[in-house]
Design a protein around this motif. Structure first.
Motif, PDB file in Angstrom:
ATOM      1  N   GLY C 150      25.544  27.115  18.161  1.00 11.72           N
ATOM      2  CA  GLY C 150      26.702  27.528  18.955  1.00 11.72           C
ATOM      3  C   GLY C 150      26.934  29.031  18.855  1.00 11.72           C
ATOM      4  N   ARG C 154      26.610  31.852  21.935  1.00  4.01           N
ATOM      5  CA  ARG C 154      27.656  32.784  22.363  1.00  4.01           C
ATOM      6  C   ARG C 154      27.100  34.196  22.479  1.00  4.01           C
ATOM      7  NH1 ARG C 154      32.790  31.910  22.631  1.00  4.01           N
ATOM      8  NH2 ARG C 154      32.749  30.183  21.147  1.00  4.01           N
ATOM      9  N   GLU C 210      31.108  24.893  20.172  1.00  3.73           N
ATOM     10  CA  GLU C 210      31.340  25.793  21.316  1.00  3.73           C
ATOM     11  C   GLU C 210      30.381  26.977  21.274  1.00  3.73           C
ATOM     12  OE1 GLU C 210      36.175  24.998  21.660  1.00  3.73           O
ATOM     13  OE2 GLU C 210      35.383  26.940  20.983  1.00  3.73           O
TER      14      GLU C 210
ATOM     15  N   THR D  47      32.104  29.942  16.424  1.00  2.00           N
ATOM     16  CA  THR D  47      32.037  28.664  17.122  1.00  2.00           C
ATOM     17  C   THR D  47      33.143  27.776  16.581  1.00  2.00           C
ATOM     18  OG1 THR D  47      30.631  26.783  17.724  1.00  2.00           O
ATOM     19  CG2 THR D  47      30.413  27.610  15.491  1.00  2.00           C
TER      20      THR D  47
END
Ligand SMILES: [Zn+2]
Ligand SMILES: [Zn+2]
Lengths: 396, 115, 396, 115
Positions: C150, C154, C210, D47
């Motif tokens: 993740g 990013r 994410e 994250t």
């Protein structure tokens, strides 16, 4: 085939480690790199790292340990793998180092074996070791390595007349050898009288797996050992003249011990040794010093026979005659063996090679075998179901 | 339910194995039929173990290797204190290990009744 | 150096295994032996067995699995070792098979990778996989592979303009490929609209780490894959013409991900690929089909760049242009990749090689890349700290 | 007692590492001195993870990679929901994992107070 040698050796004090698995491996590795004269840092020249460990996952809940070792030693971009073959992981890793160089893909390989076992209880350690047995037909019964060794010993005693005293003689001899090996776990010689003849012997030296007693079984040890392998054509790069790996033999036998046709035979030992002799162009009579996998005293005797050092069934007679001690005809386990030096599983096969290198270099101090030119190591995986024999020769 | 214990006979050459294998050592065959392993056998060797692995709440346990009349040899637990090489034993099936969420079944040998 | 090829391949259906780890390995192995035309039984001719498994110890509490596999296949007295290099264990085992034969010590080696992962919960599996991270600086924090993926994603998005839609395109492509691969775990193509454009997308395809979502991450699968390696000079012994192993490259990078100088670079991939190309005497332009380690969709893109198939930062543009699907200029993960075929850790590296062999033989059915002559596999260990690249070439 | 967190400076060439290494990557040196890692740093990436491994009783947890002014980069947990690449964070040391019989300490980053 490209010739392969050993340019450096390293070995931690076996016993209880104060540091993590990877840091312990690093200690042995650095000693071996220094011994070889390899400078750490960007231009290290190490192409491949093999780590031998049986319990990194189960005992230490760690994987990719070889990559972790490369990292702490900053040996990037060296290739790296972890190798597991039970208690024979160490010799397997040395074999793979040999193949890596003999294939021409590498020039220099660092092989490090190690085990951090004393982070768990003895019961857990016994259970962990038993994970190499057949899961359904053996492990699920609570069968362990000592159990199979005990049943094997009983057969051996009945068939060949080996006695508990013979076994105790092996133990005392190896403890005596270990007194001259500063890296041995146990630095204390048991009295033969006290452990086998005295009326208190059953208390001091109780049965573990009948007819095997405490002093027939190796201790649970932490420890690491390392060797630097090199192509012999690059011998000039190193500080010391490399000792040559003259022969490697390996063989598997049935996993399930009960199925062995002659239950007192260790066929994988016999075949592995024959293959190693054939590759080396040597005979058992050529061997000057041997490290044999004495996880149990009976195994030193049985392996010495299967490896051709004595006729089958007569290994214990050689022990009685003192032939297997330093100063005898064919000294066995001059390092103290697994029995007294300790048996950190993944380390053991590498540790055996370290001892042979020290003997062939004449660096073995008070346990030196004079004029040793050829050494044999037998590293025993499973209850003899995957065995590696390695022969080292001194280059003249 | 305690499952029975079986040997596995190679349908090609008849060789018996225990436990099951994927390939016959003798002929390379890959089909086997289950043959019950039960009744009496001969004790080939034994030991009494005082340092049991995790999970056993006993001070010691006996183990032995037993040969059935059909030649199949197996390891098992011994449910008798009176052990001797060559003695006749009778195969029973019982809980050899209590696991988390499941028990393990296997051979527990008893002294055979006198003939 | 002796040339080495692949004479047989085998592969279980990835997903959930009904059988034990060793029995699953045996299924793949027998398929590979049959494919090679090797008859099982006393005269099998297999000299060496390598098993690749990362979790045999931690997940299955079993050691010496390679010896157990030899036993159930009755391949005694073949030598046997288990090899671990995290998720790159499979390619490492193939490399060792290569070395074993190239060294002259063996003629035929059986390499089997497998993992039985679905015996534990997803949480436990995630924790198990994380054991390859640095124990103190990463694992102890609860950091996992998805977490690092993740954070990497990013950075990649910010630097190169990769979008969540690009990642979804990779996922959909690989699921489409998997529909033509009967051994793939997931046999279902998600709708691009549903997983990324629809207003319910955050529910159907929620974030895992994410900006990575469920459909960016490979499933947890059981499975095994096997190859039979042989010396090319013995090619006549086998049923099919062996596919040649033209190049192998491997490299390590820092264990600790935070320390990487350029955090969007995967230096070990770059170096491993360069080494493999150099050994094969090939260039990235020569590659017709590639299996790249898409444990996370972003990795397929990043690896495709580091392996030289596209300029750095432009891999996602190739995805947008459809160049990486079957029928495109350079099809990637025709097998379905880790994303759709599944990722049983130890199996993956071997499975990639199996797919390339099928492509180069022309046996890939509905996913066949026409006229494929050279294939590249990249197997990624750690978060890119130990990477193996393998190039296979069709022998004319 | 919660231990402090350190970088390790090679005494030969000055290069800083975290965590500790046995050998310096730059010069091959093997002696290091501990340098406290504390105060403010810059968040390089982050994250939020929703599928935590065994042992965490939380629905999600934030993680980030932070660069200290001395150039050392470390991973840590994020104790703030308001995350952005480039933001200033302050290093604290806390329990990052509750283990059996021991807890694990490590970096937990908080949003730095406005200057
Ligand atoms: Zn048969
Ligand atoms: Zn330095």
């Amino acid at each position: 085939m490209r010739k392969v040698g050993i340019a450096g050796v390293g070995h931690t004090k076996f016993g209880r480690s104060e540091v993590s698995l990877v840091d312990m491996l690093a200690l042995a590795a650095l000693e071996a790199l220094d011994d070889a004269g390899i400078r750490t840092g960007r231009r290290h020249g190490v192409d491949q790292v093999f780590v031998a460990s049986m319990g990194a996952g189960i005992l230490n809940r760690q994987s990719s340990v070889a990559s972790a070792l490369v990292d702490t030693l900053n040996l990037q971009p060296a290739m790296a793998e972890t190798v597991e073959n039970g208690p024979a992981s160490g010799a397997s890793a040395v074999k793979l180092g040999y193949m890596a160089i003999a294939s021409g893909m590498c020039d220099v390989a660092l092989v490090v074996g190690g085990e951090l076992m004393r982070v768990v209880t003895g019961w857990e350690a016994t259970d962990f070791v038993a994970t190499m047995l057949h899961p359904d037909a053996e492990y699920a019964y609570g069968l362990t390595l000592p159990a199979f060794a005990g049943m094997f010993t009983r057969l051996y005693m009945d068939k060949y007349g080996v006695t508990e005293k013979d076994l105790a003689m092996v133990a005392v001899k190896n403890h005596e050898h270990a007194m001259h090996n500063p890296v041995a776990h146990i630095q204390l010689v048991p009295s033969f009288h006290a452990i086998i003849e005295d009326e208190d012997a059953p208390v001091i030296n109780p049965y573990v797996a009948e007819p095997l007693r405490v002093y027939d079984v190796c201790p649970v040890s932490d420890g690491a050992a390392a060797v630097v392998l090199c192509a012999m054509d690059l011998a000039d790069r190193f500080r010391k003249k490399p000792v040559r790996i003259a022969g490697i033999g390996q063989a598997t036998d049935t996993h399930v011990v009960a199925e062995r046709e002659v239950p007192t035979d260790l066929l994988a030992v016999r075949l592995a040794a024959q293959r190693a002799y054939a590759m080396a162009g040597l005979k058992p009579e050529d061997i000057d010093v041997a490290e044999l996998h004495d996880a149990f005293t009976i195994l030193e005797i049985a392996i010495s026979e299967e490896a051709g050092l004595f006729p089958k069934g007569e290994g214990h007679l050689a022990v009685r005659r003192g032939e297997t001690r330093v100063g005898g005809r064919i000294p066995i386990n001059t390092s103290g063996g697994l029995k007294a030096k300790g048996h950190p599983l993944g380390a053991t096969g590498v540790s055996q090679i370290v001892e042979l290198v020290r003997q062939l270099r004449g660096e073995a101090g008070g346990r030196q075998v004079e004029g040793a030119r050829h050494g044999l190591a037998v590293n025993f995986g499973g209850f003899g179901n995957n065995v590696v024999a390695t022969i080292l020769s001194k280059e003249e | 339910m305690e499952p029975g214990m079986y040997a596995y006979r190679c349908t090609a050459c008849g060789k018996l194995f225990h436990p099951a294998r994927a390939v016959c050592r003798e002929c390379g065959g890959r089909e086997f039929e289950a043959v019950p392993l039960e009744g009496e056998g001969t004790l080939l060797t034994y030991t009494r173990v005082y340092a049991l692995p995790e999970g056993y709440m006993k001070p010691w346990l006996g183990f032995g290797i037993v040969e059935f009349p059909n030649g199949v040899r197996v390891s098992g637990q011994m449910n008798t204190e009176d052990l001797a090489v060559g003695m006749k034993v009778r195969a029973t099936v019982g809980t050899v290990k209590e696991g988390v969420g499941r028990d393990y079944y296997g051979f527990i040998f008893e002294k055979a009744a006198q003939a």
